[in-house]
Structures are given as structure tokens and as C-alpha cells.
Write a protein that holds these residues in place. Structure first.
Motif, mmCIF file in Angstrom:
data_model
loop_
_atom_site.group_PDB
_atom_site.id
_atom_site.type_symbol
_atom_site.label_atom_id
_atom_site.label_comp_id
_atom_site.label_asym_id
_atom_site.label_seq_id
_atom_site.Cartn_x
_atom_site.Cartn_y
_atom_site.Cartn_z
ATOM 1 N N GLY A 1 0.823 -1.215 0.000
ATOM 2 C CA GLY A 1 0.000 0.000 0.000
ATOM 3 C C GLY A 1 0.855 1.261 0.000
ATOM 4 O O GLY A 1 0.586 2.208 -0.750
ATOM 5 N N ILE A 2 1.894 1.265 0.824
ATOM 6 C CA ILE A 2 2.812 2.410 0.865
ATOM 7 C C ILE A 2 3.475 2.590 -0.501
ATOM 8 O O ILE A 2 3.549 3.705 -1.029
ATOM 9 C CB ILE A 2 3.869 2.223 1.976
ATOM 10 N N ASN A 3 3.932 1.493 -1.075
ATOM 11 C CA ASN A 3 4.583 1.525 -2.384
ATOM 12 C C ASN A 3 3.636 2.092 -3.451
ATOM 13 O O ASN A 3 4.030 2.957 -4.239
ATOM 14 C CB ASN A 3 5.027 0.110 -2.759
ATOM 15 N N GLN A 4 2.406 1.629 -3.467
ATOM 16 C CA GLN A 4 1.456 2.083 -4.483
ATOM 17 C C GLN A 4 1.140 3.574 -4.316
ATOM 18 O O GLN A 4 1.001 4.293 -5.298
ATOM 19 C CB GLN A 4 0.170 1.257 -4.436
ATOM 20 N N ILE A 5 1.048 4.031 -3.081
ATOM 21 C CA ILE A 5 0.796 5.465 -2.831
ATOM 22 C C ILE A 5 1.973 6.303 -3.318
ATOM 23 O O ILE A 5 1.789 7.323 -3.978
ATOM 24 C CB ILE A 5 0.499 5.721 -1.334
ATOM 25 N N VAL A 6 3.190 5.861 -2.999
ATOM 26 C CA VAL A 6 4.373 6.594 -3.461
ATOM 27 C C VAL A 6 4.417 6.610 -4.988
ATOM 28 O O VAL A 6 4.659 7.659 -5.599
ATOM 29 C CB VAL A 6 5.670 5.992 -2.871
ATOM 30 N N LEU A 7 4.163 5.465 -5.625
ATOM 31 C CA LEU A 7 4.160 5.416 -7.086
ATOM 32 C C LEU A 7 3.110 6.364 -7.658
ATOM 33 O O LEU A 7 3.379 7.108 -8.607
ATOM 34 C CB LEU A 7 3.910 3.992 -7.580
ATOM 35 N N TRP A 8 1.930 6.332 -7.093
ATOM 36 C CA TRP A 8 0.861 7.209 -7.581
ATOM 37 C C TRP A 8 1.269 8.681 -7.463
ATOM 38 O O TRP A 8 1.105 9.448 -8.401
ATOM 39 C CB TRP A 8 -0.436 6.957 -6.808
ATOM 40 N N ILE B 1 4.337 9.338 -9.978
ATOM 41 C CA ILE B 1 3.983 9.202 -11.395
ATOM 42 C C ILE B 1 2.850 10.147 -11.787
ATOM 43 O O ILE B 1 2.957 10.907 -12.749
ATOM 44 C CB ILE B 1 3.591 7.746 -11.729
ATOM 45 N N GLU B 2 1.758 10.089 -11.047
ATOM 46 C CA GLU B 2 0.550 10.813 -11.446
ATOM 47 C C GLU B 2 0.547 12.281 -11.015
ATOM 48 O O GLU B 2 -0.009 13.120 -11.709
ATOM 49 C CB GLU B 2 -0.692 10.115 -10.889
ATOM 50 N N GLN B 3 1.140 12.581 -9.886
ATOM 51 C CA GLN B 3 1.111 13.958 -9.388
ATOM 52 C C GLN B 3 2.351 14.766 -9.781
ATOM 53 O O GLN B 3 2.248 15.942 -10.106
ATOM 54 C CB GLN B 3 0.936 13.977 -7.861
ATOM 55 N N PHE B 4 3.531 14.121 -9.735
ATOM 56 C CA PHE B 4 4.766 14.822 -10.063
ATOM 57 C C PHE B 4 5.230 14.542 -11.492
ATOM 58 O O PHE B 4 6.224 15.094 -11.945
ATOM 59 C CB PHE B 4 5.872 14.484 -9.063
ATOM 60 N N HIS B 5 4.543 13.615 -12.172
ATOM 61 C CA HIS B 5 4.779 13.295 -13.585
ATOM 62 C C HIS B 5 6.215 12.866 -13.880
ATOM 63 O O HIS B 5 6.796 13.243 -14.893
ATOM 64 C CB HIS B 5 4.376 14.482 -14.476
ATOM 65 N N LEU B 6 6.770 12.068 -12.971
ATOM 66 C CA LEU B 6 8.107 11.530 -13.185
ATOM 67 C C LEU B 6 7.998 10.130 -13.776
ATOM 68 O O LEU B 6 6.952 9.484 -13.720
ATOM 69 C CB LEU B 6 8.899 11.504 -11.879
ATOM 70 N N ASP B 7 9.083 9.644 -14.319
ATOM 71 C CA ASP B 7 9.144 8.323 -14.929
ATOM 72 C C ASP B 7 8.805 7.234 -13.907
ATOM 73 O O ASP B 7 9.223 7.333 -12.743
ATOM 74 C CB ASP B 7 10.556 8.104 -15.479
ATOM 75 N N PRO B 8 8.086 6.195 -14.320
ATOM 76 C CA PRO B 8 7.743 5.105 -13.389
ATOM 77 C C PRO B 8 8.957 4.436 -12.750
ATOM 78 O O PRO B 8 8.876 3.982 -11.603
ATOM 79 C CB PRO B 8 6.974 4.117 -14.268
#
Length: 126
Positions: free
Chosen positions: A81-88, A91-98
Motif C-alpha cells: 500500500g505504501i509503495n502504491q501510494i508513493v508510485l501514484w 507518477i501521477e502527481q509529479f509526472h516523473l518516470d515510473p
């Protein structure tokens, strides 16, 4: 020193995680969310197997067969869950590479896993 051994175990699991995630996202063009779920399962399994062999004494606090596995699963699911939140966020908010997001998420979850496993799951019985 336990933290050093866990660093190598965590590094191996992170390599498994990052390799599978990269293959799925960059090579097979899978969505990052699903790729992260799949790679995390493989990495968590690697981490548990190596950590109970080289870092923590399995069965130190819980019955290895049931309670320890359930505790590790709970810690891993929370880490997911922590990992998915950080990825979101990355990726989605700061628009950095996955792949950059995955490195950041893996770092955060490394410290989460070590601390919870050390102080809760594998803590010696008092």
C-alpha cells in the motif's frame, strides 16, 4: 550486524522488484499499477525467504507456520500500500518516470519493512 545483512537481503529483493517492474512497464508496456503489484509479490517472497535465512530468526516470536507468516503478510501488504501510494504520487502527481518512482517507493518500503519486522515480527520473546 543485522541492518547490514538486511541491506543486502533488501537489495536483492529490490533488484527482483525493479527488474520485474521494468520488464513489465518498459518491455511489455503494462500499466504501472498492475506491474507494481506483480513485482512486489515476487520481491516480498524473495525478501521473506532470504531474511529468515540470513537476518532474522524465524519463529522468534510467533509460531513460524501460521502467525509469523500472517504477520509477514500483513507487513508486506502494508508495504505494498505504501509503495502504491508513493508510485501514484510520483507518477501521477509529479509526472516523473515510473522507474524513478519505483526507486523512491522501494527505498521508503525498505525502511518500513526492516523496522516493523525487527521490532514486531521477529522480535525475541520477552
Amino acid at each position: 550486524m543485522r541492518i547490514v545483512r538486511y541491506f543486502f537481503v533488501g537489495g536483492t529483493a529490490a533488484l527482483v522488484d525493479f527488474t520485474i517492474f521494468s520488464l513489465l512497464v518498459k518491455g511489455l508496456h503494462q500499466p504501472w499499477f498492475e506491474a507494481a503489484l506483480i513485482s512486489f509479490v515476487f520481491a516480498s517472497t524473495t525478501n521473506y525467504l532470504l531474511a529468515t535465512r540470513f537476518v532474522f530468526r524465524s519463529g522468534a516470536r510467533f509460531n513460524r507456520r501460521y502467525h509469523e507468516f500472517a504477520a509477514v503478510l500483513l507487513v508486506s501488504l502494508t508495504g505494498l500500500g505504501i509503495n502504491q501510494i508513493v508510485l501514484w504520487l510520483v507518477i501521477e502527481q509529479f509526472h516523473l518516470d515510473p522507474l524513478i518512482a519505483k526507486i523512491i517507493g522501494t527505498g521508503v518500503v525498505f525502511f518500513w519493512n526492516y523496522n516493523v519486522r525487527k521490532h514486531f515480527v521477529f522480535r525475541m520473546k520477552s
